[in-house]
Motif scaffolding. Structure first.
Motif, PDB file in Angstrom:
ATOM      1  N   ALA A 160       3.164  13.043 -19.517  1.00 61.72           N
ATOM      2  CA  ALA A 160       3.989  13.053 -18.313  1.00 61.72           C
ATOM      3  C   ALA A 160       5.159  14.012 -18.486  1.00 61.72           C
ATOM      4  CB  ALA A 160       4.491  11.647 -18.014  1.00 61.72           C
ATOM      5  N   ASP A 161       5.286  14.932 -17.546  1.00 61.97           N
ATOM      6  CA  ASP A 161       6.351  15.940 -17.609  1.00 61.97           C
ATOM      7  C   ASP A 161       7.383  15.629 -16.528  1.00 61.97           C
ATOM      8  OD1 ASP A 161       7.903  18.120 -17.990  1.00 61.97           O
ATOM      9  OD2 ASP A 161       6.322  19.615 -17.661  1.00 61.97           O
ATOM     10  N   GLU A 162       8.525  15.075 -16.963  1.00 60.62           N
ATOM     11  CA  GLU A 162       9.593  14.695 -16.032  1.00 60.62           C
ATOM     12  C   GLU A 162       9.024  13.896 -14.852  1.00 60.62           C
ATOM     13  OE1 GLU A 162      12.673  15.208 -16.647  1.00 60.62           O
ATOM     14  OE2 GLU A 162      12.886  17.012 -17.859  1.00 60.62           O
ATOM     15  N   PRO A 163       8.314  12.825 -15.075  1.00 60.58           N
ATOM     16  CA  PRO A 163       7.612  12.141 -13.986  1.00 60.58           C
ATOM     17  C   PRO A 163       8.532  11.521 -12.955  1.00 60.58           C
ATOM     18  CG  PRO A 163       7.571  10.783 -15.936  1.00 60.58           C
ATOM     19  CD  PRO A 163       8.191  12.080 -16.344  1.00 60.58           C
ATOM     20  N   THR A 164       9.799  11.328 -13.297  1.00 56.69           N
ATOM     21  CA  THR A 164      10.702  10.693 -12.332  1.00 56.69           C
ATOM     22  C   THR A 164      11.744  11.685 -11.827  1.00 56.69           C
ATOM     23  OG1 THR A 164      12.188   9.983 -14.076  1.00 56.69           O
ATOM     24  CG2 THR A 164      10.431   8.465 -13.481  1.00 56.69           C
ATOM     25  N   GLY A 165      11.575  12.940 -12.158  1.00 49.18           N
ATOM     26  CA  GLY A 165      12.578  13.956 -11.831  1.00 49.18           C
ATOM     27  C   GLY A 165      12.840  14.085 -10.350  1.00 49.18           C
ATOM     28  N   ALA A 166      11.802  13.822  -9.532  1.00 47.18           N
ATOM     29  CA  ALA A 166      11.964  14.004  -8.088  1.00 47.18           C
ATOM     30  C   ALA A 166      12.137  12.682  -7.361  1.00 47.18           C
ATOM     31  CB  ALA A 166      10.741  14.741  -7.532  1.00 47.18           C
ATOM     32  N   LEU A 167      12.442  11.625  -8.153  1.00 47.59           N
ATOM     33  CA  LEU A 167      12.507  10.292  -7.528  1.00 47.59           C
ATOM     34  C   LEU A 167      13.922   9.723  -7.618  1.00 47.59           C
ATOM     35  CD1 LEU A 167       9.259   8.724  -9.044  1.00 47.59           C
ATOM     36  CD2 LEU A 167       9.528   9.844  -6.827  1.00 47.59           C
ATOM     37  N   ASP A 168      14.191   8.798  -6.735  1.00 46.76           N
ATOM     38  CA  ASP A 168      15.456   8.086  -6.855  1.00 46.76           C
ATOM     39  C   ASP A 168      15.347   7.103  -8.020  1.00 46.76           C
ATOM     40  OD1 ASP A 168      14.594   5.345  -5.838  1.00 46.76           O
ATOM     41  OD2 ASP A 168      13.933   6.666  -4.212  1.00 46.76           O
ATOM     42  N   SER A 169      16.457   6.521  -8.427  1.00 47.99           N
ATOM     43  CA  SER A 169      16.455   5.714  -9.650  1.00 47.99           C
ATOM     44  C   SER A 169      15.543   4.485  -9.530  1.00 47.99           C
ATOM     45  CB  SER A 169      17.883   5.275  -9.998  1.00 47.99           C
ATOM     46  OG  SER A 169      18.410   4.524  -8.918  1.00 47.99           O
ATOM     47  N   HIS A 170      15.506   3.917  -8.343  1.00 49.81           N
ATOM     48  CA  HIS A 170      14.687   2.722  -8.155  1.00 49.81           C
ATOM     49  C   HIS A 170      13.201   3.050  -8.318  1.00 49.81           C
ATOM     50  CE1 HIS A 170      13.521  -1.185  -6.657  1.00 49.81           C
ATOM     51  NE2 HIS A 170      12.721  -0.575  -5.783  1.00 49.81           N
ATOM     52  N   SER A 171      12.786   4.119  -7.628  1.00 47.84           N
ATOM     53  CA  SER A 171      11.379   4.524  -7.734  1.00 47.84           C
ATOM     54  C   SER A 171      11.055   4.961  -9.155  1.00 47.84           C
ATOM     55  CB  SER A 171      11.089   5.664  -6.769  1.00 47.84           C
ATOM     56  OG  SER A 171      11.334   5.284  -5.459  1.00 47.84           O
ATOM     57  N   PHE A 175      -2.782   9.883   3.569  1.00 42.29           N
ATOM     58  CA  PHE A 175      -2.723  11.199   2.935  1.00 42.29           C
ATOM     59  C   PHE A 175      -1.370  11.369   2.243  1.00 42.29           C
ATOM     60  CE2 PHE A 175      -6.106  11.807   6.003  1.00 42.29           C
ATOM     61  CZ  PHE A 175      -7.024  12.545   5.265  1.00 42.29           C
ATOM     62  N   PRO A 176      -1.272  12.262   1.274  1.00 40.81           N
ATOM     63  CA  PRO A 176      -0.032  12.381   0.494  1.00 40.81           C
ATOM     64  C   PRO A 176       1.213  12.574   1.353  1.00 40.81           C
ATOM     65  CG  PRO A 176      -1.768  13.625  -0.577  1.00 40.81           C
ATOM     66  CD  PRO A 176      -2.340  13.124   0.712  1.00 40.81           C
ATOM     67  N   ASP A 177       1.078  13.334   2.432  1.00 42.34           N
ATOM     68  CA  ASP A 177       2.287  13.557   3.225  1.00 42.34           C
ATOM     69  C   ASP A 177       2.670  12.341   4.068  1.00 42.34           C
ATOM     70  OD1 ASP A 177       0.170  13.761   4.917  1.00 42.34           O
ATOM     71  OD2 ASP A 177       0.545  15.830   5.544  1.00 42.34           O
ATOM     72  N   GLU A 178       1.894  11.271   3.969  1.00 40.23           N
ATOM     73  CA  GLU A 178       2.250  10.028   4.670  1.00 40.23           C
ATOM     74  C   GLU A 178       2.848   9.011   3.696  1.00 40.23           C
ATOM     75  OE1 GLU A 178      -1.495  10.450   7.811  1.00 40.23           O
ATOM     76  OE2 GLU A 178      -1.618   9.043   6.142  1.00 40.23           O
ATOM     77  N   LEU A 179       3.008   9.431   2.444  1.00 42.35           N
ATOM     78  CA  LEU A 179       3.507   8.510   1.407  1.00 42.35           C
ATOM     79  C   LEU A 179       4.914   8.907   0.981  1.00 42.35           C
ATOM     80  CD1 LEU A 179       0.285   8.494  -0.814  1.00 42.35           C
ATOM     81  CD2 LEU A 179       1.037   6.644   0.695  1.00 42.35           C
ATOM     82  N   SER A 180       5.667   7.916   0.483  1.00 39.67           N
ATOM     83  CA  SER A 180       7.005   8.215  -0.046  1.00 39.67           C
ATOM     84  C   SER A 180       6.853   8.851  -1.417  1.00 39.67           C
ATOM     85  CB  SER A 180       7.803   6.922  -0.165  1.00 39.67           C
ATOM     86  OG  SER A 180       7.255   6.124  -1.207  1.00 39.67           O
ATOM     87  N   GLY A 181       7.970   9.386  -1.925  1.00 40.66           N
ATOM     88  CA  GLY A 181       7.917  10.027  -3.229  1.00 40.66           C
ATOM     89  C   GLY A 181       7.476   9.063  -4.322  1.00 40.66           C
ATOM     90  N   GLY A 182       8.029   7.837  -4.291  1.00 42.29           N
ATOM     91  CA  GLY A 182       7.671   6.855  -5.311  1.00 42.29           C
ATOM     92  C   GLY A 182       6.206   6.486  -5.241  1.00 42.29           C
ATOM     93  N   GLN A 183       5.706   6.345  -4.008  1.00 42.10           N
ATOM     94  CA  GLN A 183       4.284   6.012  -3.843  1.00 42.10           C
ATOM     95  C   GLN A 183       3.401   7.149  -4.361  1.00 42.10           C
ATOM     96  OE1 GLN A 183       4.417   5.242   0.368  1.00 42.10           O
ATOM     97  NE2 GLN A 183       4.243   3.031   0.093  1.00 42.10           N
ATOM     98  N   ARG A 184       3.808   8.374  -4.075  1.00 43.72           N
ATOM     99  CA  ARG A 184       3.003   9.516  -4.537  1.00 43.72           C
ATOM    100  C   ARG A 184       2.922   9.543  -6.059  1.00 43.72           C
ATOM    101  NH1 ARG A 184       5.189  14.690  -1.105  1.00 43.72           N
ATOM    102  NH2 ARG A 184       5.867  13.468   0.657  1.00 43.72           N
ATOM    103  N   GLN A 185       4.083   9.289  -6.693  1.00 45.28           N
ATOM    104  CA  GLN A 185       4.060   9.374  -8.141  1.00 45.28           C
ATOM    105  C   GLN A 185       3.247   8.218  -8.743  1.00 45.28           C
ATOM    106  OE1 GLN A 185       3.952  11.585 -10.061  1.00 45.28           O
ATOM    107  NE2 GLN A 185       5.999  12.153 -10.814  1.00 45.28           N
TER     108      GLN A 185
END
Lengths: 246, 824
Positions: free
Chosen positions: A170-181, A143-153
């Motif tokens: 895509a609207d700021e698709p990486t805005g909530a992710l770390d640089s690697h993700s 489920f989504p809450d079992e996934l990391s941010g990168g996996q969710r995106q």
């Protein structure tokens, strides 16, 4: 790139409110995105970037002007026809993932297919294939809450591209992710474009814009410039030659 | 639209079965996933369905057609043969020939010591085919058939005669042994003694001649109508009323409709909340390409699931509640209640509709939320409030139609009553959005916290309006029940005296004043004064006039006395109808009953009964004296309270004499059972008879139980709504906290939200209750004058204050840091 462009905006304007309280979010915008092309839209906050994206995706109607998807003007379509258009031809990715809680990863991906009447089993097969391509086959039933941010995106991206869709917004698709993700997500978008999809990416991050084929600058609701992107850090990679290195 | 490059055809416009399956699957997952959040809604739906199941069963049982007279017979013939056994025997013979009666019940009345009441000594075969529903053995055994020494008593008769099982009892001067305790399960206030006759033609009751006979028969109506008992016997026939069941069904239908309305409103309030909570996800689904129908299905599916789960739980809850509630209802209903005697068909319909109600209730919020543009939905902004004009127009039409129906029904036409109730209730509920907007409009001049709260209520009009409607109905129902209980307690037809009054008489026979010695009179006066003093009241002597020229005679209780002067009018060549007591207007009675002698100057008689103006005096030597009668204000609602008074001038003019024949005591409070019993004991000791109001226990319990249930439901709806409104305003709260607002401000916001909704709901509910009752009692508005202040004040300031206090107590926690709203 030849043929009918997946997205075309002709003289699009959008005004909120009336009279003295009127706000002109977009003014006379022309934009064409060809198949396989990744266009980045940049501009300061409140410049109209997100409005441009929602109008392009048929979530909002322009006050004046036309939006054409695969050459078909949206102005003549009814609300339900526009909904059907979105689930067959347009994929959205938002900054905050917007996966549906309560649905597993594979169910989130297959939702647009099932909404379109594809049988559950067929849709699941397509979803599992997409997950496999993403390297997330083992997370199909998470489920989504079992996934990391990168996996969710990445799941959100798979959902936006599942089926026959050829236009990714895509609207700021990486805005909530770390640089690697974030880089991983951008690679996927770039890969989708290589497969023939057209993509519009809203960002105010110049580094992300460097992944694009073209950068469109928006200020006060107007397109003020349209240029090839500046070379990004990936161009420094050994053997890289411009766009192909991405 | 066929278009180049686009494929918009095929696979169905709305995705067909796979799409529905996917949406319902998601709804179910969300229901499971958010079960803690859904618990309140499910609990409210379950409780409402449970209350509806229990209430419907109670209404059915309470209004069940009384078989206390008929048993299972179609008709009862009452024959009076005086005390001549031979004449009664010939009548029974005629009945046996003409009707082939299924059962015969004989009666004889004996006086109850110290009371105006008499006891019915009944000769009945306990195993009679159609009379047996009227009889049940509680303890001991039935008397032996034909026994002249054995008797069974009802518990109330045993109390009145201070008798116990196995002990002796003296009835009408004959000593008998109590061998059993019995009751009439179809009429619990039926006080009687049971003897078992020797056979169907027996005319002796416990060894004494019967005076009246009831013939219970299933014979067809024409046969009964043509039956003549012969001789000069008095005969009256009662037929079972087949229309009672229809009227009962109509009433149950009205109750069921209101109950379902409550279920639907609670669900609507809940789904308005769920819709707002799911707004972003629904926006995402829209962005993904879901059609309006698919978006609606998200909430409608949720509604169906809630309906199924809530109704199943509610049915179990209602059935579980009915088991202990049924015995509590028996006393107010006046008959035993079979727990399985419930309206099965109505209950089945109720449960089916209860499943569908949340589904239908979810449809409206679903429709509203599906229409919200995806961009707006993704930002989680509530839809702009719609104008309340349309709902006000519908409210006015429904209200007017309901009022007209209720006025035209005269409370007897079940269909009009049902339509009227539904119309008025619907009308009042449709005013809710207007009230919410009105509250929001007044916000400008309020203090900061109240202003913010009222504007939030206006911004979230859909859920505030639905919650307000649910609270209105939850409060309106108990208010209506409380007022109706008051009406039943004060209905003149059912009341001899008010609950705080005692009437004492020197003779059981109201037409005779006994000849007593001065010492006896002093002893009676002393006993009455002592009793009145214990109540904290004063005994007002009641005086009657008599003509000294009329010779003394024996009254019905055997006491020798003078025939009192009475007033009445001629009803035939040799018959009169008396006034049931003509008292002399002494200064004490003038003061006690608020008479104004000045307004009746020159009159011989003043009356508080408006229809009693053409009266003649009876009981004097001249037999008939035309008099001038004047009506004075202050009509009494009670049948035994003195209402007709002879002026001292008239007494003097006719040279009549007066004697004290009774006392009137008005206690400062309602009498307890012990005080009523003490009055009877005192009267029996002093040679008097007493009369007090028959107790109506049970209505008070009903009143308080309904208020408590309504308040609990209202608070539940409030908890659900206020919690989510404040949760939606969490950003405001964080901003306030960041700008220095302390826990007081946070508490004030939640408390004011709860208090404002509760206050508006309770006021609207009380207004709605009276909007139903006033037109229904348009011709008897006086019956509504007994306002149930205590339950009303408990509900109206009580519920808002409780909501306010609860909101204040639970809302002090500082919000977590600036959190982002994520869907997951």
């Amino acid at each position: 790139m030849t043929g009918v462009p997946p997205l075309e905006l002709r003289g699009v304007s959008r005004t909120y409110g009336e009279g003295a309280a009127a706000v002109h979010a977009l003014t006379d915008v022309d934009l064409t995105v060809s198949a396989g092309e990744l266009v980045a839209v940049m501009g300061p906050s409140g410049s109209g970037k997100s409005t441009l994206l929602t109008i392009a995706g048929s979530l909002e109607e322009p006050t004046t002007g036309d939006v054409l998807i695969e050459g078909t003007p949206l102005s003549g379509l009814r609300r339900n026809d526009r909904a059907r258009l979105r689930r067959r031809h347009i994929g959205y990715v938002f900054q905050d993932f917007n996966l549906l809680a309560g649905l597993t990863a594979v169910e989130n991906i297959t939702m647009p297919l099932e909404l379109d009447g594809v049988r559950t089993r067929q849709a699941r097969a397509a979803g599992l294939k997409a997950l496999e391509d993403l390297g997330l086959a083992d997370r199909a039933d998470a489920f989504p809450d079992e996934l990391s941010g990168g996996q969710r995106q990445r799941i959100a991206l798979a959902r936006a591209l599942v089926g026959e869709r050829r236009l990714l917004l895509a609207d700021e698709p990486t805005g909530a992710l770390d640089s690697h993700s974030g880089e991983g997500v951008m690679r996927l978008i770039r890969s989708a474009c290589r497969s023939g999809a057209a993509a519009v990416l809203v960002t105010h991050d110049a580094q992300l814009a460097s992944w694009a084929d073209r950068v469109v600058f928006v200020r006060d609701g107007r397109v003020v410039d349209s240029t090839p992107p500046p070379p990004g850090p990936e161009s420094l990679l050994p053997g890289a030659t411009g766009r192909e290195a991405r | 639209m066929a278009a180049a490059g686009l494929v918009l055809e095929g696979r169905g416009r709305h995705g067909g079965l796979p799409a529905r399956h996917a949406v319902v699957r998601w709804s179910w997952r969300m229901l499971r996933r958010e079960w803690r959040r859904q618990v309140l809604l499910l609990t409210l739906v379950a409780c409402t369905v449970g209350a509806a199941v229990c209430g419907l069963s109670a209404t059915h049982a309470y209004n069940a057609t009384a078989d206390g007279t008929f048993g299972s017979a179609r008709a009862v013939l009452h024959m009076t043969g005086g005390s001549d056994p031979a004449r009664l025997g010939s009548q029974l013979g005629a009945a046996a020939t003409g009707l082939a009666p299924d059962q015969i019940i004989t009666h004889r009345s004996v006086p109850v010591p110290g009371s105006v009441a008499t006891l019915d000594v009944r000769g009945q075969d306990p195993h009679g085919r159609i009379g047996s529903p009227r009889l049940r053995l509680l303890d001991g055994r039935y008397p032996a058939a034909g026994s002249a020494t054995e008797i069974a008593l009802t518990p109330s008769a045993a109390r009145e005669f201070h008798a116990r099982l196995g002990g002796p009892v003296t009835l009408g001067g004959h000593e008998l042994t109590v061998v059993g305790l019995v009751e009439n399960p179809a009429k619990l206030d039926d006080t009687f003694a049971l003897a078992v006759p020797a056979g169907t033609a027996a005319t002796l009751v416990a060894g004494q001649p019967a005076t009246t006979v009831d013939v219970l028969t299933d014979a067809p109506r024409p046969t009964v109508q043509t039956f003549r008992p012969g001789g000069d016997a008095s005969l009256s026939i009662q037929y079972r009323q087949s229309l009672d069941r229809n009227a009962n069904d109509a009433f149950i239908l009205a109750v069921a409709t209101v109950a379902l309305l409550l279920v639907a409103l609670v669900a609507t309030a809940g789904f308005a909340v769920v819709a707002q909570r799911r707004l972003r996800q629904i926006g995402m689904l829209g962005a993904m390409g879901a059609t309006d129908r698919q978006l609606r299905l998200v909430l409608v599916g949720h509604g169906l699931l809630t309906g199924l789960v809530g109704t199943a739980a509610g049915a179990v809850l209602g059935a579980a509640a009915w088991v202990p509630v049924a015995p509590l209802l028996e006393r107010p209903a006046g008959h035993r209640i079979d727990r399985l005697d419930v309206p099965w068909l109505f209950l089945a319909v109720l449960l089916v509709v209860a499943v569908l109600s949340p589904t239908a209730a979810a449809w409206w919020p679903a429709r509203a939320v599906a229409r919200v543009p995806a961009v707006q939905a993704l930002s989680a902004r509530p839809p702009a409030p719609v104008r309340a004009r349309q709902s006000v127009a519908a409210a006015v039409v429904l209200l007017a139609g309901g009022v007209v129906s209720l006025v035209a029904s005269h409370r007897t036409n079940g269909l009009l009553v049902s339509l009227g109730i539904v119309g008025v209730v619907g009308g009042v509920l449709l005013f809710s959005p207007l009230v919410v907007r009105a509250l929001a409009a007044t916000a400008g001049r309020m203090p900061f916290t109240t202003r913010l709260v009222l504007r939030d209520l206006g911004r979230h009009q859909a859920r505030s309006g639905a919650a307000l409607a649910a609270i209105t109905l939850a409060i309106g129902l108990p208010v209506a029940i409380s007022v109706l209980a008051g009406v039943n307690q004060s209905t003149p037809a059912s009341g001899n005296l008010s609950a705080h009054e005692v009437l004492l008489r020197t003779s059981r026979d109201p037409s005779v004043v006994p000849l007593l010695s001065a010492a006896d009179m002093a002893r009676q006066q002393s006993a009455v004064d002592a009793y009145a003093a214990r109540l904290g009241a004063t005994a007002v002597p009641l005086t009657m006039a008599y003509d000294p020229d009329v010779r003394p005679m024996a009254g019905v209780d055997g006491k020798t006395g003078r025939l009192v002067v009475d007033a009445g009018h001629r009803t035939g060549s040799n018959s009169w109808s008396g006034s049931s007591g003509l008292w002399v207007a002494t200064p004490a009675t003038v003061h006690a009953f608020g008479l104004d002698p000045a307004s009746a100057a020159g009159a011989a008689l003043v009356t508080r009964q408006p229809a009693r103006l053409a009266l003649d005096l009876l009981g004097s030597a001249s037999r008939q004296v035309p008099i001038r009668t004047v009506h004075v204000a202050g009509a009494s609602a009670y049948t035994s309270e003195p209402a007709n008074f002879l002026t001292p001038e008239a007494v003097a003019a006719h040279r009549w004499r007066t004697a004290v024949t009774g006392w009137y005591i008005s206690a400062p409070h309602d009498l307890t059972d012990a005080q009523r019993s003490a009055a009877r004991d005192m009267a029996a000791t002093a040679g008097l008879v007493s009369e007090t109001r028959a107790a109506q226990a049970g209505l008070g319990t009903l009143r308080w139980a309904s208020v408590a249930a309504g308040a609990a439901l209202a608070l539940g709806v409030l908890a659900m709504t206020v919690g989510t409104i404040r949760a939606e305003s969490a950003d405001d709260l964080r901003t306030l906290t960041a700008t220095g607002a302390g826990s007081g401000a946070r508490r004030a916001l939640t408390a004011a939200t709860a208090g404002a909704l509760a206050l508006a709901g309770t006021l609207l509910g009380a207004a709605g209750a009276y909007a139903v009752l006033v037109p229904a009692y348009a011709r008897d508005l006086g019956l509504l004058r007994h306002v149930p202040y205590l339950p009303l004040t408990t509900a109206i300031p009580g519920v808002p204050l409780l909501a306010l206090a609860t909101g204040w107590l639970i809302a002090g926690r500082e919000p977590a840091g600036i959190a982002r709203r994520l869907l997951e």
